[in-house]
Motif scaffolding. Structure first.
Motif, mmCIF file in Angstrom:
data_model
loop_
_atom_site.group_PDB
_atom_site.id
_atom_site.type_symbol
_atom_site.label_atom_id
_atom_site.label_comp_id
_atom_site.label_asym_id
_atom_site.label_seq_id
_atom_site.Cartn_x
_atom_site.Cartn_y
_atom_site.Cartn_z
ATOM 1 N N ILE A 1 29.735 11.670 16.862
ATOM 2 C CA ILE A 1 28.700 11.599 15.830
ATOM 3 C C ILE A 1 29.025 10.448 14.888
ATOM 4 O O ILE A 1 30.107 10.399 14.293
ATOM 5 C CB ILE A 1 28.621 12.921 15.046
ATOM 6 C CG1 ILE A 1 28.238 14.075 15.968
ATOM 7 C CG2 ILE A 1 27.623 12.808 13.895
ATOM 8 C CD1 ILE A 1 28.340 15.450 15.339
ATOM 9 N N GLY A 2 28.096 9.516 14.738
ATOM 10 C CA GLY A 2 28.306 8.397 13.828
ATOM 11 C C GLY A 2 27.181 7.386 13.929
ATOM 12 O O GLY A 2 26.331 7.454 14.827
ATOM 13 N N ILE A 3 27.170 6.430 13.002
ATOM 14 C CA ILE A 3 26.129 5.406 12.948
ATOM 15 C C ILE A 3 26.430 4.304 13.952
ATOM 16 O O ILE A 3 27.578 3.843 14.076
ATOM 17 C CB ILE A 3 26.045 4.822 11.526
ATOM 18 C CG1 ILE A 3 25.531 5.881 10.554
ATOM 19 C CG2 ILE A 3 25.142 3.590 11.488
ATOM 20 C CD1 ILE A 3 24.142 6.366 10.887
ATOM 21 N N ASP A 4 25.414 3.882 14.666
ATOM 22 C CA ASP A 4 25.519 2.704 15.523
ATOM 23 C C ASP A 4 25.302 1.482 14.644
ATOM 24 O O ASP A 4 24.203 1.287 14.098
ATOM 25 C CB ASP A 4 24.449 2.761 16.615
ATOM 26 C CG ASP A 4 24.571 1.611 17.606
ATOM 27 O OD1 ASP A 4 25.259 0.625 17.300
ATOM 28 O OD2 ASP A 4 23.966 1.703 18.687
ATOM 29 N N PRO A 5 26.317 0.627 14.455
ATOM 30 C CA PRO A 5 26.160 -0.521 13.552
ATOM 31 C C PRO A 5 25.099 -1.504 14.024
ATOM 32 O O PRO A 5 24.608 -2.312 13.224
ATOM 33 C CB PRO A 5 27.554 -1.154 13.534
ATOM 34 C CG PRO A 5 28.233 -0.662 14.767
ATOM 35 C CD PRO A 5 27.670 0.691 15.043
ATOM 36 N N ALA A 6 24.731 -1.427 15.280
ATOM 37 C CA ALA A 6 23.736 -2.376 15.788
ATOM 38 C C ALA A 6 22.344 -2.118 15.225
ATOM 39 O O ALA A 6 21.567 -3.052 15.042
ATOM 40 C CB ALA A 6 23.701 -2.317 17.319
ATOM 41 N N ASP A 7 22.016 -0.845 14.969
ATOM 42 C CA ASP A 7 20.655 -0.547 14.504
ATOM 43 C C ASP A 7 20.607 0.459 13.353
ATOM 44 O O ASP A 7 19.516 0.785 12.860
ATOM 45 C CB ASP A 7 19.780 -0.042 15.654
ATOM 46 C CG ASP A 7 20.399 1.159 16.376
ATOM 47 O OD1 ASP A 7 21.263 1.827 15.782
ATOM 48 O OD2 ASP A 7 19.999 1.425 17.534
ATOM 49 N N GLY A 8 21.751 0.979 12.928
ATOM 50 C CA GLY A 8 21.773 1.912 11.814
ATOM 51 C C GLY A 8 21.324 3.313 12.159
ATOM 52 O O GLY A 8 21.205 4.156 11.260
ATOM 53 N N LEU A 9 21.094 3.613 13.434
ATOM 54 C CA LEU A 9 20.670 4.947 13.835
ATOM 55 C C LEU A 9 21.881 5.835 14.113
ATOM 56 O O LEU A 9 22.967 5.340 14.472
ATOM 57 C CB LEU A 9 19.779 4.870 15.070
ATOM 58 C CG LEU A 9 18.440 4.151 14.890
ATOM 59 C CD1 LEU A 9 17.701 4.078 16.222
ATOM 60 C CD2 LEU A 9 17.582 4.837 13.830
ATOM 61 N N LEU A 10 21.668 7.132 13.968
ATOM 62 C CA LEU A 10 22.742 8.095 14.193
ATOM 63 C C LEU A 10 22.793 8.449 15.672
ATOM 64 O O LEU A 10 21.781 8.836 16.272
ATOM 65 C CB LEU A 10 22.499 9.356 13.363
ATOM 66 C CG LEU A 10 23.632 10.381 13.328
ATOM 67 C CD1 LEU A 10 24.854 9.809 12.616
ATOM 68 C CD2 LEU A 10 23.173 11.659 12.631
ATOM 69 N N ARG A 11 23.963 8.333 16.237
ATOM 70 C CA ARG A 11 24.151 8.672 17.643
ATOM 71 C C ARG A 11 25.134 9.823 17.751
ATOM 72 O O ARG A 11 25.898 10.094 16.822
ATOM 73 C CB ARG A 11 24.639 7.463 18.437
ATOM 74 C CG ARG A 11 25.977 6.914 17.965
ATOM 75 C CD ARG A 11 26.328 5.612 18.665
ATOM 76 N NE ARG A 11 27.547 5.009 18.114
ATOM 77 C CZ ARG A 11 27.993 3.795 18.443
ATOM 78 N NH1 ARG A 11 27.301 3.055 19.310
ATOM 79 N NH2 ARG A 11 29.101 3.318 17.913
ATOM 80 N N GLU A 12 25.123 10.475 18.890
ATOM 81 C CA GLU A 12 26.009 11.627 19.097
ATOM 82 C C GLU A 12 26.185 11.869 20.578
ATOM 83 O O GLU A 12 25.412 11.368 21.395
ATOM 84 C CB GLU A 12 25.422 12.873 18.424
ATOM 85 C CG GLU A 12 23.989 13.205 18.790
ATOM 86 C CD GLU A 12 23.804 13.918 20.119
ATOM 87 O OE1 GLU A 12 24.778 14.517 20.617
ATOM 88 O OE2 GLU A 12 22.694 13.848 20.686
ATOM 89 N N GLY A 13 27.211 12.650 20.906
ATOM 90 C CA GLY A 13 27.357 13.123 22.268
ATOM 91 C C GLY A 13 28.725 12.913 22.863
ATOM 92 O O GLY A 13 29.331 11.854 22.717
ATOM 93 N N VAL A 14 29.245 13.972 23.494
ATOM 94 C CA VAL A 14 30.456 13.909 24.299
ATOM 95 C C VAL A 14 30.205 14.743 25.547
ATOM 96 O O VAL A 14 29.400 15.684 25.529
ATOM 97 C CB VAL A 14 31.684 14.469 23.532
ATOM 98 C CG1 VAL A 14 32.075 13.553 22.390
ATOM 99 C CG2 VAL A 14 31.412 15.875 23.021
ATOM 100 N N PRO A 15 30.840 14.429 26.646
ATOM 101 C CA PRO A 15 30.626 15.219 27.865
ATOM 102 C C PRO A 15 30.989 16.687 27.660
ATOM 103 O O PRO A 15 31.972 17.015 26.988
ATOM 104 C CB PRO A 15 31.572 14.548 28.878
ATOM 105 C CG PRO A 15 31.759 13.160 28.357
ATOM 106 C CD PRO A 15 31.731 13.276 26.871
ATOM 107 N N LEU B 1 28.038 12.496 4.334
ATOM 108 C CA LEU B 1 27.443 11.174 4.547
ATOM 109 C C LEU B 1 28.498 10.158 4.965
ATOM 110 O O LEU B 1 28.290 9.362 5.894
ATOM 111 C CB LEU B 1 26.752 10.702 3.276
ATOM 112 C CG LEU B 1 25.381 11.290 2.933
ATOM 113 C CD1 LEU B 1 24.763 10.528 1.786
ATOM 114 C CD2 LEU B 1 24.462 11.280 4.136
ATOM 115 N N ALA B 2 29.637 10.160 4.292
ATOM 116 C CA ALA B 2 30.683 9.190 4.606
ATOM 117 C C ALA B 2 31.177 9.367 6.040
ATOM 118 O O ALA B 2 31.382 8.382 6.771
ATOM 119 C CB ALA B 2 31.834 9.333 3.616
ATOM 120 N N ALA B 3 31.356 10.622 6.465
ATOM 121 C CA ALA B 3 31.849 10.872 7.823
ATOM 122 C C ALA B 3 30.835 10.427 8.864
ATOM 123 O O ALA B 3 31.208 9.899 9.931
ATOM 124 C CB ALA B 3 32.163 12.359 7.989
#
Length: 475
Positions: A411-425, A400-402
């Motif tokens: 991979i991490g939380i977007d502080p703007a909306d609290g949703l989890l985002r991910e992805g690298v090319p 959870l902390a990571a």
């Protein structure tokens, strides 16, 4: 607790169609092929051993079986096939021709890289038959191309009719035969081309060379005959005859059925319990992890994501954990699997997969860690095992902390909306990992993230965090 036989009675040679069979050994190894004889795909073999450092390796491709009649004449055994049946999931073949009736059985002792094949006369009377066996080998990784060049072969003839066959860097396959009389007729060997119809249909390399050292001539009387093919030491390979090994395996399978929840003990449920067992395995070759797990008094256990070529995948394991272990009454294995994957946690991530034959995890998955929370929750629902939860809590908290602060692969939380985002090319991190990137905030990933937060809150509320009480409730 025996299951009724599941029989396929054949209209004649070739009546098996495209059907295939498989027997597994609890290590990730297996034996597999066409019901009517031979191999269908490059992954098939009578002994596909799970070897440290090599992964699943085809050590014995197939056997040609030729029956020679006392009065002259002969026939290929598979051309006389009249019936195939499963007894507790183990295949039994019946052959009949020219007044001769034979049965062939195959078993792999649990957690051993060994295949035992037994032939038995069903007709009562007549002179002994000559059964001629020709082994074919092309030692290679089971998912490697079929058209790889053959390694040079080494044949070692040992006392008491034992034989070792070796190609290239792979360990030898050990062969031993038992019959009224045995006569090896090995020469300079023979090379032929094997055809793999499934590979042809999939537009992969459809054929490859296989090598045979010669033939084994067995006198087959009413006492029967058997072949042991093994990657284990000679004492382990010869520890049981075929009848003893089959009886032990049948007993093990009957105990699995008896341990399952009542709803899984009807005829269909029993088959599913036995099928589930095939996917649970003790990996070999992960010595560093095995040492750490054993030091804690545990057993290294994982889940094969699919035969014949998949290894263990975090996502698949956590999704399947309830059906494979908890419904089947094997909560001890569920516990071991959770602790095994917890030991693999790095930077708050559970591995996407562990490559076959290796020990290091590959971590490019956004959902494997989130499914881990679901699997722990289901384990607790079945067992109420708070002691194991206490051991898993540090890993769950790190995950959870990571995710909150950000970890690998974007991979991490977007502080703007609290949703989890991910992805690298260049990497696909979700379950659609074969071709579709889906970078951003996939809806099912955020559903899993919300579930992880809720499960963590409930779990900690019941167990305490080990440092003065539960944390604040998740949203």
């Amino acid at each position: 607790m025996d299951l009724p036989d599941i029989s396929l009675r054949l209209p004649g040679p070739g009546g098996t169609g495209q059907r295939e069979w498989m027997v597994t050994n609890g290590l990730g190894g297996y034996a597999a092929g066409r019901l009517g004889g031979g191999v269908a795909r490059r992954h098939d073999g009578l002994l596909v051993a799970a070897l440290p450092g090599f992964g699943r390796t085809i050590l014995l491709d197939r056997l040609d079986e030729q029956v020679h009649l006392p009065g002259g004449g002969s026939f290929a055994l598979d051309q006389a096939l009249v019936e195939v049946r499963l007894e507790l999931g183990l295949p039994v073949w019946r052959f009949a021709r020219d007044g001769i009736a034979l049965e062939r059985r195959l078993v792999m002792p649990w957690r051993q890289n060994t295949t035992l094949i037994a032939w038995r006369r069903l007709d009562r009377g007549g002179e002994p038959l000559l059964l001629e066996l020709r082994p074919w080998i092309h030692m290679r990784g089971n998912d490697g191309p079929a058209d790889q060049t053959l390694f040079p072969a080494l044949v070692t003839l040992l006392p008491e009719g034992r034989i070792e066959l070796q190609q290239g860097p792979f360990p030898p396959v050990r062969l031993a035969v038992t019959a009224a009389a045995v006569e090896p007729a090995f020469d300079q060997g023979r090379i032929e081309t094997a055809f793999y119809p499934v590979e042809a249909a999939r537009d992969y390399a459809r054929q490859g060379s296989v090598w045979s050292p010669g033939v084994l001539r067995l006198t087959l009387d009413q006492s029967g005959a058997e072949l042991v093919a093994s990657a284990e030491s000679w004492p382990m390979a010869l520890a049981q005859d075929a009848a003893t090994a089959e009886a032990a395996e049948r007993g093990r399978r009957q105990r699995l059925i008896a341990a399952a929840v009542p709803a899984a003990r009807d005829p269909i449920g029993r088959l599913l319990v036995l099928a589930a067992d095939a996917f649970l395995f003790a990996p070999r070759g992960r010595d560093d992890l095995d040492a750490r797990v054993r030091a804690g008094g545990e057993t290294l256990v994982s889940v094969i994501a699919g035969y014949p070529w998949f290894n263990d995948w975090g996502r698949d394991t956590m999704i399947a954990l309830e059906g494979l272990t908890l419904v089947t009454g094997r909560a001890d294995l569920a516990r071991s699997i959770l602790l095994t994957f917890a030991a693999y946690e790095r930077d708050g991530l559970i591995p996407n997969n562990i490559p076959d034959g290796g020990s290091a995890g590959v971590y490019h998955a956004v959902d494997a860690s989130l499914w881990f929370f679901h699997a722990v929750d289901r384990y607790l629902a079945y067992t109420g095992d708070r002691d194991t939860l206490a051991r898993l809590l540090p890993v769950l908290r790190r995950c959870l902390a990571a995710h909150r602060t950000g970890t690998r692969f974007g991979i991490g939380i977007d502080p703007a909306d609290g949703l989890l985002r991910e992805g690298v090319p260049g990497l696909m991190l979700t379950w659609m990992d074969s071709a579709t990137p889906r970078r951003g905030k996939p809806v099912e990933i955020n559903a899993l993230w919300y579930n992880a937060l809720r499960r963590m809150a409930v779990g900690l509320a019941g167990a305490g965090d080990g440092a003065g009480g539960p944390p604040a409730a998740a949203p």
